[in-house]
Design a protein around this motif. Structure first.
Motif, PDB file in Angstrom:
ATOM      1  N   ASP A 186      15.583   2.274   4.123  1.00  0.00           N
ATOM      2  CA  ASP A 186      15.285   1.724   5.449  1.00  0.00           C
ATOM      3  C   ASP A 186      14.347   2.639   6.211  1.00  0.00           C
ATOM      4  OD1 ASP A 186      16.609  -0.584   5.178  1.00  0.00           O
ATOM      5  OD2 ASP A 186      18.432   0.043   6.194  1.00  0.00           O
ATOM      6  N   ALA A 187      14.657   3.934   6.126  1.00  0.00           N
ATOM      7  CA  ALA A 187      13.822   4.897   6.855  1.00  0.00           C
ATOM      8  C   ALA A 187      12.426   4.963   6.242  1.00  0.00           C
ATOM      9  CB  ALA A 187      14.480   6.270   6.826  1.00  0.00           C
ATOM     10  N   LEU A 188      12.393   4.833   4.912  1.00  0.00           N
ATOM     11  CA  LEU A 188      11.125   5.016   4.212  1.00  0.00           C
ATOM     12  C   LEU A 188      10.191   3.827   4.398  1.00  0.00           C
ATOM     13  CD1 LEU A 188       9.783   6.990   2.196  1.00  0.00           C
ATOM     14  CD2 LEU A 188      10.777   5.651   0.374  1.00  0.00           C
ATOM     15  N   LEU A 189      10.762   2.624   4.283  1.00  0.00           N
ATOM     16  CA  LEU A 189       9.884   1.461   4.267  1.00  0.00           C
ATOM     17  C   LEU A 189      10.248   0.409   5.323  1.00  0.00           C
ATOM     18  CD1 LEU A 189       7.472   0.333   2.672  1.00  0.00           C
ATOM     19  CD2 LEU A 189       9.091  -0.929   1.299  1.00  0.00           C
ATOM     20  N   GLY A 201       6.507   1.689  10.722  1.00  0.00           N
ATOM     21  CA  GLY A 201       5.659   0.927  11.630  1.00  0.00           C
ATOM     22  C   GLY A 201       4.531   0.191  10.930  1.00  0.00           C
ATOM     23  N   ILE A 202       3.912   0.855   9.966  1.00  0.00           N
ATOM     24  CA  ILE A 202       2.789   0.228   9.269  1.00  0.00           C
ATOM     25  C   ILE A 202       3.272  -0.961   8.457  1.00  0.00           C
ATOM     26  CG2 ILE A 202       0.934   0.646   7.625  1.00  0.00           C
ATOM     27  CD1 ILE A 202       1.181   3.623   8.324  1.00  0.00           C
ATOM     28  N   PHE A 203       4.416  -0.756   7.822  1.00  0.00           N
ATOM     29  CA  PHE A 203       4.948  -1.839   6.991  1.00  0.00           C
ATOM     30  C   PHE A 203       5.312  -3.048   7.854  1.00  0.00           C
ATOM     31  CE2 PHE A 203       8.627  -3.901   4.937  1.00  0.00           C
ATOM     32  CZ  PHE A 203       7.982  -4.360   3.810  1.00  0.00           C
ATOM     33  N   ILE A 204       5.924  -2.790   9.006  1.00  0.00           N
ATOM     34  CA  ILE A 204       6.285  -3.908   9.889  1.00  0.00           C
ATOM     35  C   ILE A 204       5.036  -4.656  10.328  1.00  0.00           C
ATOM     36  CG2 ILE A 204       7.223  -4.448  12.174  1.00  0.00           C
ATOM     37  CD1 ILE A 204       9.357  -2.373  11.689  1.00  0.00           C
ATOM     38  N   LYS A 205       3.978  -3.885  10.636  1.00  0.00           N
ATOM     39  CA  LYS A 205       2.724  -4.543  11.030  1.00  0.00           C
ATOM     40  C   LYS A 205       2.195  -5.433   9.918  1.00  0.00           C
ATOM     41  CE  LYS A 205       0.797  -3.182  15.049  1.00  0.00           C
ATOM     42  NZ  LYS A 205       1.105  -1.847  15.533  1.00  0.00           N
ATOM     43  N   GLY A 264       0.778  -1.225   0.000  1.00  0.00           N
ATOM     44  CA  GLY A 264       0.000   0.000   0.000  1.00  0.00           C
ATOM     45  C   GLY A 264       0.810   1.275   0.000  1.00  0.00           C
ATOM     46  N   ALA A 265       2.126   1.178  -0.136  1.00  0.00           N
ATOM     47  CA  ALA A 265       2.972   2.371  -0.145  1.00  0.00           C
ATOM     48  C   ALA A 265       3.450   2.623  -1.569  1.00  0.00           C
ATOM     49  CB  ALA A 265       4.161   2.186   0.794  1.00  0.00           C
TER      50      ALA A 265
END
Lengths: 388, 198, 160
Positions: free
Chosen positions: A203-206, A210-214, A139-140
Motif C-alpha cells: 500500500d505504501a509502495l504503490l 501519488g503518481i500511481f493515483i494520478k 512505470g514502477a
C-alpha cells in the motif's frame, strides 16, 4: 477540398482545446510488453484520444474444448491447469467440483479443507502477479520485484505438496493427488504471518503513491450496469461497487463456515469503478485470503484425501451440469455434458477473463492512448483462459 | 606528512603497465564475442505459461542480470535473443516469423517448454497448435519442461552464451544458412503488409 | 425463487414455445428447458425485462454438438432472485440458425462469435459474426464431431 478527402464528422470526444487531428488506426500487440500475453487490439485514434478499439483474440487458442472431449475425465485436469496458468489450483478445483457434482461424489473433509488452503494461496499468488505487473504498466519497476519475491514463497509451498511451480494438477476428481507432507500446515501458517505485513508495504509502495493515483484514478470508469450486461465478474465487477462473490452467494467447499469480507470499489480516490478501484479490490482480497487461510488452518482434520469411489476410469451418469467457483479473475464455470461414457460429450469452460475482456471496448471509449495500457492492465486477464 | 608516490619515469611507463598485467592481448574476434555474450538482450515475448517463468527469471530470486543478460527489450530490433516462451498457434506463427525476421543479426532463439519444442500436451488433438516452433523459425537451444524451471531457462541462456563464444566474426554464414533452410515454412502465412484484420 | 418456480413461470407464460421440460428419464445433473429456436429471443427478452423474473446476466452461452443435432445452450442468471436457468435450443445440423441476443446482453457478443467459430451456429442479427478464436481463413468447425483435423495450414505441417 473534395468531399472524399474531408474527414468524416466526429461525434466523439475531442482533444482538449478542440484540436482537430486526423484519425489513425493503431495496432497494439500481439507482441507488446504490456498486453499480458498475446492480445491484440486495434485502436482508432483521433490524436491521442481513443475513439474505438477492437480486441482481437485467439492467438493462444489451444483447443482445450476439443481435447477435453477427446480424452478421459481424469486426463482433462492437467489441461485445466493451462487455462488460467496463474491460478491453476482454482481451475483444477472448478473442473473437479463440476464432475463431482455430476457424479454425486462425497469428498473427505481433510481434502476439502486443504483445497480451500491451496485455492486461497493461489489467489494471493495470482493477485501478487497482477499487482506487480500493474505497477510495471504504470512505470514502477520496484513493486514487480517485491511481488515476485513474495510469490516465490507461495510457489515454494506448492512445490512441497505437488512438485511443480506452475500447472500443479494437484486437485483431482474425488479429492487431492497427495496428502500434504507433515509440517506443511505450519509452513503455511508461517507464510501467512510473514506475508500479511507485506500488504501494508505494498500500500505504501504503490497503492497510495501519488503518481500511481494520478495514473489510475478516474481512468477507465466502468459503470455497474455495463459490467453486469457484459457479464463481468470478479474484481472487475466488484471494483464497480457490486458485492457479488460466489464464495458468499453460492458457497462451495466450506466457504460458508469461514468469516471474510468481500471488498468492493468505493471510489475513494476517484470515480467509482475506475482502474484504481479494480486494482485496490485485488490488494484487499489478498488480506481476506490470508484471513480465510488462518481460519481454515485452525481445523484441518486427519484422514484420507481421496474419496474411495473415485476410480481410475470415471463414467459419470448421463446428464449435464453447470457449476462455477470464484476464481481470482471472476466466476469460472464449467458446463459438462455426459452421455454415460468415459469421455464427455462437451466440456465448455466459461472463463471469467473472456467476459471481462469483452468489455474493454466499452471502457476504453474516449480515453487517452496512454491510459489504454492502464485499462488493459486493470482488467487483469490471462490469455490462456481467454483463448482456451 | 602523507606518503607520496614515487615519481614515474615516463620512459618506463609502458613497460610497467605490461609487467603489472594491466594489458591483455587477445584477438578481435574473442573480444567481440566476449562483449556480445556479456550483454545478451532478450526480446520480451511471452506467449503462455512459460512466460511467467521467464518473468520469474528476470525477477528477484533468479535474477538473470547476474549473468549479463538483463534488459528485456520491447522491440525485436534491439534484441539479440528470442525466448519463445509458450505455445505457438497457427494464428500466431506468422507473427513469430515476422518478429524473428525483424531482429538484427546475429540472432539466437531459445525454444522454451514442451509446446514450443514439439506441441507438448497439445500434440494429438490440438488442431490449432503448431507442433514445434522449429517449423517456423530455426532454434538454437531447446529448454525442456512444462513449464521449465527458471534454473533451466538460465542454463539455456548459458548455452546461448557458449554459442556466442564460438561465433566467427567474419563468418556470418551460420545464420544465413539457417535462414535459407527455413525459407519455406511460415512464409506463406505472412499477412501482406497493411492488411487489416490479420 | 427456486429453479422449479422459474421453470413454472416460463412454462405458464410461453406454453407454446417450450418443447419439453427438464431432464427426461433418469438423467443426472441440472434440469433445463428446451425452447423452440424461433421463440428463443422472446423468451429471453421476457425473462430479462419482467419485473418478477429479472434475469439480468447471461452467465454462459455454449454451442454443443450432440452427435445428431447441434444445440445452443444459455445459462441465465438472476442475481436479484438468486436463481440460474438453463435454456437449450436444438438446431438441425444442416442449417443451425437462431436469433442473436446481443441486443439484450453485451456478453452474448463474444460468446456467439465463439459458438459460430467452433460449431458453425449462425446467430441472425449479430452485428459482426466472424471467427474469433481460430484464424480467419480457418476451414471447418473444430468442435463438431465429424471435424477432420487439417493436414497443414499455410505451409506448416500439422500431421508429423
Amino acid at each position: 477540398m473534395s468531399p472524399e478527402l474531408q474527414s468524416p464528422p466526429l461525434a466523439q470526444p475531442r482533444a482538449p482545446g478542440d484540436v482537430r487531428t486526423e484519425e489513425m488506426l493503431l495496432n497494439i500487440g500481439p507482441q507488446h510488453p504490456s498486453t499480458h500475453g498475446v492480445f491484440r487490439v486495434v485502436v482508432q485514434t483521433d490524436g491521442e484520444i481513443v475513439l474505438d478499439s477492437e480486441p482481437h483474440i485467439g492467438y493462444l487458442h489451444r483447443c482445450f474444448e476439443k481435447i477435453a472431449e477427446s480424452v478421459d475425465y481424469l486426463k482433462v485436469t492437467p489441461y485445466t491447469d493451462r487455462l488460467d496458468y496463474l491460478a491453476s489450483m482454482c481451475n483444477n478445483l472448478g473442473y473437479c467440483l463440476t464432475v463431482e457434482k455430476l457424479m454425486g461424489l462425497q469428498i473427505p473433509r481433510r481434502a476439502t479443507r486443504l483445497r480451500m488452503i491451496v485455492a486461497e494461496l493461489n489467489r494471493v499468488a495470482s493477485h501478487l502477479l497482477a499487482f506487480g505487473t500493474y505497477g510495471m504498466d504504470s512505470g514502477a519497476i520496484t513493486p514487480f520485484l517485491h511481488a515476485f519475491r513474495d510469490r516465490e514463497a507461495i510457489l515454494k509451498l506448492f512445490e512441497i505438496i505437488c512438485g511443480q511451480r506452475l500447472n500443479y494438477n494437484y486437485v483431482r476428481i474425488g479429492g487431492l493427488a497427495e496428502d500434504a507432507p507433515p509440517r506443511w500446515l505450519d509452513q503455511v501458517a508461517a507464510f501467512v504471518d510473514f506475508f500479511e505485513p507485506k500488504i501494508d508495504e505494498y500500500d505504501a509502495l504503490l497503492s497510495y503513491n501519488g503518481i500511481f493515483i494520478k495514473r489510475a484514478a478516474n481512468i477507465g470508469v466502468l459503470p455497474a450496469a455495463t459490467a453486469i450486461s457484459w457479464g463481468c465478474t470478479g474484481p472487475v465487477l466488484r471494483g464497480s461497487g457490486v458485492r457479488r462473490d460466489i464464495r458468499k452467494d453460492e458457497p462451495y467447499l466450506e466457504y460458508d463456515k469461514v468469516e471474510f469480507d468481500v471488498p468492493i470499489g468505493r471510489g475513494e480516490v476517484g470515480t467509482l469503478g475506475d482502474c484504481w478501484d479494480r486494482y485496490m479490490v485485488r490488494v484487499r482480497e489478498m488480506r481476506e485470503a490470508c484471513k480465510i487461510v488462518r481460519q481454515v488452518l485452525k481445523d484441518v482434520p486427519e484422514g484420507p484425501v481421496m474419496a474411495p469411489e473415485a476410480k481410475k476410469v470415471l463414467r459419470p451418469p448421463k446428464g449435464e451440469v453447470y457449476y462455477r467457483i470464484e476464481n481470482p479473475r471472476g466466476e469460472l464455470g464449467f458446463y459438462v455434458v455426459s452421455d454415460g461414457k468415459d469421455k464427455a460429450v462437451r466440456i465448455k469452460c466459461r472463463s471469467p477473463a473472456f467476459c471481462n475482456l469483452s468489455v474493454l471496448r466499452e471502457i476504453a471509449h474516449g480515453c487517452m492512448l496512454a491510459d489504454m495500457i492502464m485499462i488493459i492492465g486493470s482488467i487483469d486477464f490471462v490469455m490462456g483462459e481467454v483463448d482456451r | 606528512m602523507p606518503p607520496t608516490a614515487p615519481p614515474v619515469n615516463p620512459a618506463n611507463q609502458n613497460q610497467d603497465l605490461l609487467t603489472k598485467d594491466t594489458i591483455l592481448l587477445t584477438t578481435v574476434e574473442d573480444f567481440v564475442n566476449w562483449c556480445r555474450r556479456s550483454s545478451v538482450w532478450p526480446l520480451t515475448f511471452g506467449l503462455a505459461c512459460c512466460a511467467i517463468e521467464m518473468m520469474a527469471v528476470g525477477a528477484t530470486k533468479f535474477d538473470i542480470d547476474r549473468f549479463g543478460s538483463g534488459p528485456f527489450r520491447g522491440t525485436p530490433r534491439q534484441a539479440d535473443l528470442m525466448i519463445v516462451a509458450g505455445t505457438v498457434t497457427h494464428k500466431m506463427a506468422p507473427r513469430v516469423k515476422r518478429l524473428y525476421d525483424q531482429m538484427a543479426e546475429p540472432k539466437y532463439v531459445i525454444a522454451m517448454g514442451a509446446c514450443t519444442i514439439g506441441g507438448g500436451p497439445y500434440w494429438k488433438y490440438g488442431y490449432h497448435v503448431v507442433k514445434g516452433v522449429d517449423l517456423v523459425i530455426p532454434v538454437d537451444v531447446h529448454v525442456v519442461g512444462c513449464p521449465p524451471r527458471p534454473e533451466a531457462l538460465l542454463e539455456g541462456v548459458f548455452k546461448i552464451q557458449d554459442l556466442m563464444k564460438r561465433e566467427k566474426l567474419l563468418d556470418r554464414l551460420r545464420t544465413y544458412h539457417k535462414r535459407e533452410t527455413y525459407k519455406g515454412a511460415g512464409n506463406a502465412a505472412m499477412p501482406a503488409p497493411g492488411t487489416p484484420g490479420r | 425463487m427456486t429453479r422449479a418456480e422459474a421453470h413454472a413461470a416460463i412454462l405458464a407464460k410461453f406454453p407454446d414455445a417450450i418443447v419439453r421440460d427438464g431432464r427426461e428419464g433418469k438423467e443426472a445433473g441440472d434440469p433445463y428447458l428446451v425452447v423452440k429456436a424461433e421463440r428463443l429471443h422472446d423468451v429471453v427478452k421476457w425473462m430479462k425485462e419482467d419485473p418478477g423474473m429479472r434475469f439480468e446476466v447471461l452467465q454462459c452461452l455454449s454451442g454443443v454438438d450432440y452427435g445428431k443435432d447441434l444445440a445452443s445452450v444459455y445459462h441465465l442468471d438472476s442475481w436479484t432472485n438468486k436463481v440460474t436457468v438453463c435454456l437449450r435450443v436444438e438446431l438441425p445440423r444442416e442449417k443451425p440458425e437462431v436469433a442473436s441476443i446481443t441486443d439484450l446482453y453485451g456478453a452474448a457478443d463474444w460468446h456467439e462469435r465463439e459458438a459460430y467459430d467452433l460449431l458453425g451456429i449462425t446467430y441472425t442479427g449479430h452485428p459482426k459474426l466472424v471467427r474469433i478464436l481460430c484464424a480467419e481463413d480457418w476451414v471447418g468447425y473444430p468442435l463438431r464431431k465429424d471435424y477432420v483435423f487439417p493436414k497443414e495450414y499455410h505451409g506448416i505441417k500439422n500431421d508429423l
